[in-house]
Scaffold this motif. Structure first.
Motif, mmCIF file in Angstrom:
data_model
loop_
_atom_site.group_PDB
_atom_site.id
_atom_site.type_symbol
_atom_site.label_atom_id
_atom_site.label_comp_id
_atom_site.label_asym_id
_atom_site.label_seq_id
_atom_site.Cartn_x
_atom_site.Cartn_y
_atom_site.Cartn_z
ATOM 1 N N VAL A 54 7.675 11.974 2.029
ATOM 2 C CA VAL A 54 7.745 10.454 1.704
ATOM 3 C C VAL A 54 7.539 9.560 3.013
ATOM 4 C CG1 VAL A 54 9.165 8.553 1.145
ATOM 5 C CG2 VAL A 54 8.937 10.588 -0.290
ATOM 6 N N ALA A 55 8.043 10.183 4.248
ATOM 7 C CA ALA A 55 7.852 9.524 5.492
ATOM 8 C C ALA A 55 6.609 9.666 6.023
ATOM 9 C CB ALA A 55 9.009 10.368 6.692
ATOM 10 N N ASP A 56 5.736 10.817 5.705
ATOM 11 C CA ASP A 56 4.487 10.758 6.176
ATOM 12 C C ASP A 56 3.439 9.671 5.553
ATOM 13 O OD1 ASP A 56 4.787 12.972 7.769
ATOM 14 O OD2 ASP A 56 4.133 14.356 6.447
ATOM 15 N N ILE A 57 3.895 9.625 4.011
ATOM 16 C CA ILE A 57 3.243 8.537 3.432
ATOM 17 C C ILE A 57 3.463 7.134 4.002
ATOM 18 C CG2 ILE A 57 2.865 7.351 1.224
ATOM 19 C CD1 ILE A 57 3.178 10.018 -0.127
ATOM 20 N N ILE A 58 4.778 6.936 4.471
ATOM 21 C CA ILE A 58 5.142 5.553 4.814
ATOM 22 C C ILE A 58 4.464 5.358 6.206
ATOM 23 C CG2 ILE A 58 7.059 4.287 5.633
ATOM 24 C CD1 ILE A 58 8.917 5.553 3.425
ATOM 25 N N ARG A 59 4.423 6.251 6.936
ATOM 26 C CA ARG A 59 3.961 6.053 8.516
ATOM 27 C C ARG A 59 2.465 5.930 8.304
ATOM 28 N NH1 ARG A 59 7.896 9.946 9.788
ATOM 29 N NH2 ARG A 59 6.314 11.662 9.521
ATOM 30 N N GLU A 60 1.602 6.522 7.191
ATOM 31 C CA GLU A 60 0.285 6.530 7.129
ATOM 32 C C GLU A 60 -0.127 5.008 6.816
ATOM 33 O OE1 GLU A 60 -2.896 7.711 3.556
ATOM 34 O OE2 GLU A 60 -1.041 9.122 4.211
ATOM 35 N N HIS A 61 0.838 4.255 6.292
ATOM 36 C CA HIS A 61 0.565 2.665 5.962
ATOM 37 C C HIS A 61 1.373 1.676 6.952
ATOM 38 C CE1 HIS A 61 -1.410 3.812 2.168
ATOM 39 N NE2 HIS A 61 -0.711 4.769 2.070
ATOM 40 N N ARG A 62 1.320 2.480 8.285
ATOM 41 C CA ARG A 62 2.115 1.598 9.396
ATOM 42 C C ARG A 62 3.714 1.217 9.205
ATOM 43 N NH1 ARG A 62 -3.077 -2.317 8.856
ATOM 44 N NH2 ARG A 62 -4.439 -0.859 9.756
ATOM 45 N N ASP A 70 1.030 -1.145 -0.040
ATOM 46 C CA ASP A 70 0.077 0.063 -0.119
ATOM 47 C C ASP A 70 0.892 1.272 -0.036
ATOM 48 O OD1 ASP A 70 -2.280 -1.633 -0.056
ATOM 49 O OD2 ASP A 70 -2.749 -1.442 2.358
ATOM 50 N N ALA A 71 1.963 1.353 0.599
ATOM 51 C CA ALA A 71 2.943 2.400 0.892
ATOM 52 C C ALA A 71 3.525 2.538 -0.428
ATOM 53 C CB ALA A 71 3.730 2.278 1.861
ATOM 54 N N ARG A 72 4.112 1.496 -1.120
ATOM 55 C CA ARG A 72 4.504 1.707 -2.353
ATOM 56 C C ARG A 72 3.717 2.323 -3.558
ATOM 57 N NH1 ARG A 72 8.569 -3.106 -4.596
ATOM 58 N NH2 ARG A 72 8.443 -1.622 -6.155
ATOM 59 N N ASN A 73 2.313 1.564 -3.749
ATOM 60 C CA ASN A 73 1.499 2.121 -4.605
ATOM 61 C C ASN A 73 1.113 3.773 -4.147
ATOM 62 O OD1 ASN A 73 1.186 -0.355 -5.684
ATOM 63 N ND2 ASN A 73 -0.441 -0.879 -4.235
ATOM 64 N N HIS A 74 0.957 4.147 -3.031
ATOM 65 C CA HIS A 74 0.859 5.384 -2.652
ATOM 66 C C HIS A 74 2.077 6.158 -3.023
ATOM 67 C CE1 HIS A 74 -1.194 8.315 0.666
ATOM 68 N NE2 HIS A 74 -0.487 9.119 -0.234
ATOM 69 N N LEU A 75 3.334 6.021 -2.802
ATOM 70 C CA LEU A 75 4.240 6.504 -3.157
ATOM 71 C C LEU A 75 4.533 6.813 -4.918
ATOM 72 C CD1 LEU A 75 6.899 5.395 -0.860
ATOM 73 C CD2 LEU A 75 6.186 7.577 -0.618
ATOM 74 N N TYR A 76 3.978 5.598 -5.411
ATOM 75 C CA TYR A 76 4.062 5.764 -7.087
ATOM 76 C C TYR A 76 3.014 6.773 -7.450
ATOM 77 C CZ TYR A 76 3.429 4.315 -11.834
ATOM 78 O OH TYR A 76 3.610 4.008 -13.206
ATOM 79 N N ARG A 77 2.111 6.978 -6.851
ATOM 80 C CA ARG A 77 1.017 7.914 -7.029
ATOM 81 C C ARG A 77 1.355 9.512 -6.930
ATOM 82 N NH1 ARG A 77 -2.327 4.187 -4.716
ATOM 83 N NH2 ARG A 77 -2.941 5.886 -2.828
#
Length: 76
Positions: free
Chosen positions: A62-70, A18-25
């Motif tokens: 990037v860190a915020d997105i990663i933390r958003e996905h645990r 999920d984090a990878r997909n979110h970062l991709y977008r």
């Protein structure tokens, strides 16, 4: 040469995906450049990892997105 700024780990593959997909977008320019953000598949036993490097265009985002996905900060 880019230096690693921080590392985040995931206990569940689903959260990592999920984090990878979110970062991709949202962070496409960083996503495909290993001097910015680097993705590990399975890392160790039941653990997945993402590193943020010094060349990342928006490391806090990037860190915020990663933390958003645990994703959890990992001190190496």
């Amino acid at each position: 040469m880019a230096e690693r700024r921080s590392t985040y780990v995931f206990n569940r593959e689903e959260d990592y995906d999920d984090a990878r997909n979110h970062l991709y977008r949202e962070m496409y320019s960083d996503y495909n450049d290993s001097d910015r953000v680097y993705f590990y598949g399975s890392w160790g036993s039941d653990c997945w990892r993402i590193d943020i490097y010094s060349e990342c265009s928006d490391a806090p985002r990037v860190a915020d997105i990663i933390r958003e996905h645990r994703g959890k900060y990992y001190d190496m």
